[in-house]
Design a protein around this motif. Structure first.
Motif, PDB file in Angstrom:
ATOM      1  N   GLY A 181      -0.054   5.137   2.563  1.00 51.15           N
ATOM      2  CA  GLY A 181      -0.796   3.930   2.233  1.00 51.15           C
ATOM      3  C   GLY A 181      -1.667   3.506   3.406  1.00 51.15           C
ATOM      4  N   ARG A 182      -2.686   2.709   3.112  1.00 52.15           N
ATOM      5  CA  ARG A 182      -3.600   2.198   4.133  1.00 52.15           C
ATOM      6  C   ARG A 182      -2.870   1.176   4.993  1.00 52.15           C
ATOM      7  NH1 ARG A 182      -6.932  -2.435   4.341  1.00 52.15           N
ATOM      8  NH2 ARG A 182      -6.084  -2.986   2.330  1.00 52.15           N
ATOM      9  N   SER A 193       0.823  -1.215   0.000  1.00 57.17           N
ATOM     10  CA  SER A 193       0.000   0.000   0.000  1.00 57.17           C
ATOM     11  C   SER A 193       0.855   1.263   0.000  1.00 57.17           C
ATOM     12  CB  SER A 193      -0.977   0.003   1.175  1.00 57.17           C
ATOM     13  OG  SER A 193      -0.287   0.047   2.393  1.00 57.17           O
ATOM     14  N   PRO A 226      -5.365   2.942  -0.912  1.00 58.06           N
ATOM     15  CA  PRO A 226      -5.569   1.540  -0.501  1.00 58.06           C
ATOM     16  C   PRO A 226      -4.506   0.603  -1.047  1.00 58.06           C
ATOM     17  CG  PRO A 226      -7.245   2.204  -2.094  1.00 58.06           C
ATOM     18  CD  PRO A 226      -6.386   3.403  -1.825  1.00 58.06           C
ATOM     19  N   ARG A 274       2.063   1.797  -3.518  1.00 61.76           N
ATOM     20  CA  ARG A 274       0.966   2.367  -4.320  1.00 61.76           C
ATOM     21  C   ARG A 274       0.825   3.857  -4.035  1.00 61.76           C
ATOM     22  NH1 ARG A 274      -2.952  -2.203  -2.651  1.00 61.76           N
ATOM     23  NH2 ARG A 274      -2.384  -3.836  -4.108  1.00 61.76           N
ATOM     24  N   THR A 306      -2.404  -2.125   7.147  1.00 62.68           N
ATOM     25  CA  THR A 306      -2.958  -3.474   7.057  1.00 62.68           C
ATOM     26  C   THR A 306      -2.944  -4.188   8.401  1.00 62.68           C
ATOM     27  OG1 THR A 306      -0.779  -4.332   6.447  1.00 62.68           O
ATOM     28  CG2 THR A 306      -2.281  -3.724   4.649  1.00 62.68           C
TER      29      THR A 306
END
Length: 157
Positions: free
Chosen positions: A128-129, A33, A157, A36, A131
């Motif tokens: 990023g999200r 994430s 995400p 990304r 986890t």
């Protein structure tokens, strides 16, 4: 006829890239994430002609001291992540023609991201999200940055 009608009208040239962010900060830790988020931030920086500051925060090795021999392994993993980030920046971001800087810090991610964001006068923060299950209880980095309320925060995400 009025005097101002005789003079040729000139069109105002719109200012380019002055409304968008001047500096975008993205936090990366090597997770999917966060990578990304880095890709999203690089695209945004390219479109807005902004400076991109990539921040990698290494957790202190003291977290691994209770486990014998783990500190060396943790440091090697952190070095590998840092090297991968540098390589990715050289190969991928350089092709985008983006002004990019990698900042490596050691400490708690929230505090270090705040410090760097203030130092560079960031206009946007992208992360990023999370986890991790524990972050649903205690609050993730993205939630803490949003509650801080100093910059627009984008969570990828």
């Amino acid at each position: 006829m009025y005097d101002d009608e005789l003079q040729p009208r000139t069109r105002a040239v719109p200012e380019r890239c002055t409304d968008g962010p001047g500096a975008i900060l993205v936090g990366v830790d090597g997770s999917t994430s966060s990578l990304r988020a880095a890709a999203y931030a690089a695209g945004l920086a390219r479109r807005q002609r902004s400076k991109l500051v990539v921040v990698y925060v290494r957790p202190p090795a003291s977290y691994a001291l209770p486990v014998a021999g783990a500190a060396v392994t943790v440091l090697q993993a952190q070095d590998a992540i840092e090297q991968e980030l540098r390589t990715a920046m050289e190969q991928r971001v350089a092709a985008l023609d983006v002004d990019v800087e990698l900042v490596v810090r050691t400490g708690e991610p929230y505090a270090e991201l705040l410090d760097v964001a203030q130092m560079i006068h960031a206009d946007a923060v992208i992360v990023g999200r999370s986890t991790k299950i524990l972050h649903r209880i205690m609050g993730s980095l993205a939630v803490k940055l949003t509650r801080c309320g100093r910059w627009p925060v984008t969570v990828v995400p």
